[in-house]
Design a protein around this motif. Sequence first.
Motif, PDB file in Angstrom:
ATOM      1  N   GLY A   1     -36.504 -16.996  22.658  1.00 29.67           N
ATOM      2  CA  GLY A   1     -37.766 -16.857  23.066  1.00 29.67           C
ATOM      3  C   GLY A   1     -38.460 -17.957  22.891  1.00 29.67           C
ATOM      4  N   PRO A   2     -39.684 -17.944  22.811  1.00 32.17           N
ATOM      5  CA  PRO A   2     -41.118 -18.716  22.794  1.00 32.17           C
ATOM      6  C   PRO A   2     -40.805 -19.334  21.537  1.00 32.17           C
ATOM      7  N   ASN A   3     -41.308 -21.164  21.226  1.00 32.27           N
ATOM      8  CA  ASN A   3     -41.604 -20.980  20.005  1.00 32.27           C
ATOM      9  C   ASN A   3     -43.002 -21.295  19.226  1.00 32.27           C
ATOM     10  N   PRO A   4     -42.632 -20.195  18.280  1.00 27.36           N
ATOM     11  CA  PRO A   4     -44.078 -19.751  17.592  1.00 27.36           C
ATOM     12  C   PRO A   4     -44.298 -21.026  17.337  1.00 27.36           C
ATOM     13  N   GLU A   5     -45.714 -21.203  16.916  1.00 26.87           N
ATOM     14  CA  GLU A   5     -46.529 -22.553  16.889  1.00 26.87           C
ATOM     15  C   GLU A   5     -46.922 -22.563  14.915  1.00 26.87           C
ATOM     16  N   GLY A   6     -46.221 -24.065  15.263  1.00 26.74           N
ATOM     17  CA  GLY A   6     -46.129 -24.322  13.520  1.00 26.74           C
ATOM     18  C   GLY A   6     -44.767 -24.510  12.992  1.00 26.74           C
ATOM     19  N   LEU A   7     -43.875 -23.160  13.614  1.00 32.17           N
ATOM     20  CA  LEU A   7     -42.627 -23.303  13.076  1.00 32.17           C
ATOM     21  C   LEU A   7     -41.314 -24.219  14.226  1.00 32.17           C
ATOM     22  N   SER A   8     -40.572 -24.547  13.223  1.00 27.96           N
ATOM     23  CA  SER A   8     -39.738 -25.390  13.623  1.00 27.96           C
ATOM     24  C   SER A   8     -38.322 -25.237  14.764  1.00 27.96           C
ATOM     25  N   LEU A   9     -37.887 -25.525  14.735  1.00 28.85           N
ATOM     26  CA  LEU A   9     -36.883 -25.029  15.836  1.00 28.85           C
ATOM     27  C   LEU A   9     -35.582 -24.632  15.019  1.00 28.85           C
ATOM     28  N   ARG A  10     -34.896 -24.218  13.804  1.00 26.64           N
ATOM     29  CA  ARG A  10     -34.727 -24.527  13.001  1.00 26.64           C
ATOM     30  C   ARG A  10     -34.901 -23.403  12.405  1.00 26.64           C
ATOM     31  N   GLY A  11     -36.080 -23.466  12.010  1.00 25.43           N
ATOM     32  CA  GLY A  11     -36.845 -21.793  11.905  1.00 25.43           C
ATOM     33  C   GLY A  11     -36.721 -21.005  12.683  1.00 25.43           C
ATOM     34  N   GLN A  12     -36.975 -21.312  13.811  1.00 22.89           N
ATOM     35  CA  GLN A  12     -37.206 -19.865  14.552  1.00 22.89           C
ATOM     36  C   GLN A  12     -35.398 -19.518  14.065  1.00 22.89           C
ATOM     37  N   TYR A  13     -33.955 -20.459  14.124  1.00 25.51           N
ATOM     38  CA  TYR A  13     -33.224 -19.470  14.163  1.00 25.51           C
ATOM     39  C   TYR A  13     -33.096 -18.410  13.058  1.00 25.51           C
ATOM     40  N   ALA A  14     -33.543 -19.514  11.913  1.00 24.22           N
ATOM     41  CA  ALA A  14     -33.629 -19.100  10.117  1.00 24.22           C
ATOM     42  C   ALA A  14     -33.659 -18.041  10.491  1.00 24.22           C
ATOM     43  N   LEU A  15     -35.388 -17.457  11.072  1.00 26.95           N
ATOM     44  CA  LEU A  15     -36.182 -16.398  11.164  1.00 26.95           C
ATOM     45  C   LEU A  15     -35.044 -15.325  12.358  1.00 26.95           C
ATOM     46  N   ALA A  16     -34.258 -15.761  13.248  1.00 31.84           N
ATOM     47  CA  ALA A  16     -33.567 -14.842  14.007  1.00 31.84           C
ATOM     48  C   ALA A  16     -32.360 -14.565  12.903  1.00 31.84           C
ATOM     49  N   THR A  17     -31.746 -15.340  11.966  1.00 34.08           N
ATOM     50  CA  THR A  17     -30.415 -14.596  11.171  1.00 34.08           C
ATOM     51  C   THR A  17     -31.338 -13.751  10.530  1.00 34.08           C
ATOM     52  N   MET A  18     -32.292 -14.217   9.615  1.00 32.19           N
ATOM     53  CA  MET A  18     -32.771 -12.793   8.952  1.00 32.19           C
ATOM     54  C   MET A  18     -32.999 -11.739   9.718  1.00 32.19           C
TER      55      MET A  18
ATOM     56  N   ALA B   1     -27.926 -17.832   0.736  1.00 35.21           N
ATOM     57  CA  ALA B   1     -27.765 -18.743   1.932  1.00 35.21           C
ATOM     58  C   ALA B   1     -28.999 -18.497   2.509  1.00 35.21           C
ATOM     59  N   LEU B   2     -29.277 -17.204   3.000  1.00 34.43           N
ATOM     60  CA  LEU B   2     -30.487 -17.101   4.300  1.00 34.43           C
ATOM     61  C   LEU B   2     -31.754 -17.750   3.499  1.00 34.43           C
ATOM     62  N   ALA B   3     -32.250 -16.808   1.613  1.00 35.25           N
ATOM     63  CA  ALA B   3     -32.954 -17.961   1.598  1.00 35.25           C
ATOM     64  C   ALA B   3     -33.427 -19.056   1.490  1.00 35.25           C
ATOM     65  N   ASP B   4     -32.686 -19.563   1.378  1.00 32.45           N
ATOM     66  CA  ASP B   4     -32.435 -21.393   1.474  1.00 32.45           C
ATOM     67  C   ASP B   4     -32.537 -21.795   2.846  1.00 32.45           C
ATOM     68  N   ALA B   5     -31.860 -21.236   3.382  1.00 31.67           N
ATOM     69  CA  ALA B   5     -31.589 -21.652   4.946  1.00 31.67           C
ATOM     70  C   ALA B   5     -33.246 -21.421   5.554  1.00 31.67           C
ATOM     71  N   LEU B   6     -34.503 -20.523   5.122  1.00 37.72           N
ATOM     72  CA  LEU B   6     -35.338 -20.205   5.291  1.00 37.72           C
ATOM     73  C   LEU B   6     -36.064 -21.079   4.677  1.00 37.72           C
ATOM     74  N   GLU B   7     -36.463 -21.388   3.551  1.00 40.57           N
ATOM     75  CA  GLU B   7     -36.736 -21.937   3.198  1.00 40.57           C
ATOM     76  C   GLU B   7     -37.611 -23.869   3.167  1.00 40.57           C
ATOM     77  N   ALA B   8     -35.394 -24.311   3.752  1.00 36.59           N
ATOM     78  CA  ALA B   8     -35.284 -25.454   3.606  1.00 36.59           C
ATOM     79  C   ALA B   8     -36.019 -26.019   5.284  1.00 36.59           C
ATOM     80  N   THR B   9     -36.170 -25.061   6.529  1.00 37.19           N
ATOM     81  CA  THR B   9     -36.742 -25.590   7.505  1.00 37.19           C
ATOM     82  C   THR B   9     -37.902 -24.221   8.194  1.00 37.19           C
ATOM     83  N   GLY B  10     -38.476 -24.375   6.874  1.00 35.74           N
ATOM     84  CA  GLY B  10     -40.157 -23.987   6.929  1.00 35.74           C
ATOM     85  C   GLY B  10     -40.288 -22.263   7.085  1.00 35.74           C
ATOM     86  N   ALA B  11     -39.327 -22.100   7.740  1.00 41.32           N
ATOM     87  CA  ALA B  11     -39.813 -20.147   7.749  1.00 41.32           C
ATOM     88  C   ALA B  11     -40.398 -19.912   6.722  1.00 41.32           C
ATOM     89  N   THR B  12     -40.257 -19.681   6.043  1.00 43.58           N
ATOM     90  CA  THR B  12     -40.687 -18.766   4.611  1.00 43.58           C
ATOM     91  C   THR B  12     -41.637 -18.968   4.874  1.00 43.58           C
TER      92      THR B  12
END
Length: 537
Positions: free
Chosen positions: A29-46, A390-401
Amino acid sequence: MIQFRPSSPRGRVVTFVLALLGTAVLAFGPNPEGLSLRGQYALATMFFAGSLWVTGAFPLAVTALSIPVLLTTFGVYPDLDAALVGFADHLIFLFVAGFMLANALQKYDIDRRIALWILSVMGTSPRRLVLSVMVATAFLSMWVSNTATTAMMTPIAVGVLAQVVGQEGVVEAATNVDDVDSEVTTDGGIAVDDGFRNIQVAMLLGTAYAASVGGVGTLIGTPPNAVLASQLNEMLGYEVGFAQWMLIGLPIVVITLPIIWYVLTYWLYPPEIDDVSDARDEAKQYLAEEGNLGPRGRRVAIIFTATALLWVVGGLDDFVAPALPDAWAVTLFGGEGTSVMGVEGHQGVLYYVMVGLASIPALVLADTMEWDELADIDWGTILLFGGGIALADALEATGATKWIADSVFGSLTGAPIVLVVAVVVLLVIFLTEMTSNTATATIIAPLLISIGSVFAATLGLTDVAAAVFLAVSGTIAASFAFALPVATPPNAIVFGSGYLKQSQMMRAGVLLNLLMTAILTGLIWLLFRFVWPQVLW
């Protein structure tokens, strides 16, 4: 009308498809403002993992194994090796060692002997009998998993109750319940439908709640504690030692356990029985039937005691290290200097994970355990722990957290710290009622660590100190969900015994959830003001 239950094959497929659809919507879906693309994918995984954890469509560990697959599929990590790093976290091996030590205690019935001894000594009145069960359960839960402790203590509690209630008393209580049409049967002198007496309800609920609360006392007591320690180390490079955690966790246990006991036995379910001598005699008989601890059992007790003592001593480096030569201080407690081995930098042989791992070959060397006995542990929890990391590391590394934390908690910026802690505690308790406390901690701990900088000024602390404070608050709260059988394994076990109604657990649990929110908020704040500044930073 077809009902889809997540536990049924059809319901599982439907839930899985819905989770996938929701994941796809979030991912593409649309990429939220301030969230990277990888962060969006990490959020979807969460979202995918959280949906399956909450619904229980899959076993928790199976869902955890899907996390690195999704993270790699989405390209959050360039290869699977990076996505699997969380499964090799050093604290996972602390839990492996802890579970194996617990197996040794259970093989020689050392945990059961401890529980029966406490019962035989403390159970001099109905209320003290309930308290003795709770104290024994809480103490064992500090070292043995909450689930295993409850599974062991529930039959003991049921057996003791049979001596207290008796066949005649149960039938009389059952004929006085409001629902006169309900069917009443008995098993060993204890009603298994509506004829539950107050002491039965108080003791079984006390067993479950004590197992959850007792786990707060040590770093290995419950997985959320280790989840937090791992995330603090990964995100901030901050290490919480075994002794440091006990200085935080033990006061929580010592203060909240008596309050829970008081509420159960004085407010909600005051015992109607005066004489519990038969129950004490039953506990003494059980203990006598155990016989003397054999040579192998004594060796296990010695190894366990030594391990626990070394765990504590390893956290006393601030007091012990200055009195030692520098080389020995580095070797024992770790540091950047030269060790007695003549090399620069050392982890420290008293590091609690190393001590735990060393206890396993000690058990084999002492001729007390075989490998198949050691390996028979809760690998599902281990895998859940790894997937969560693994999930928490991904969220942190992508800025999603940070993005989630700012979105959820940003409105509390500038609010009084007591209000902030109360919101965190209440939110975590509510989430834990719907999913496992480990899954809750996995999701919430990185968020609370990320907002440390936002509340640092409000708290008057550094960014790191504020992050530790908020994350510890949320992690402790994850062990205080008391209302629903699905909230924690201890709740599920005592409810599944057949000697407890869900309405009785709900009545006690809702009250205690609200009460513990207020008490934990005040207690955590007091610890933060007077204990943690000397312990954590």
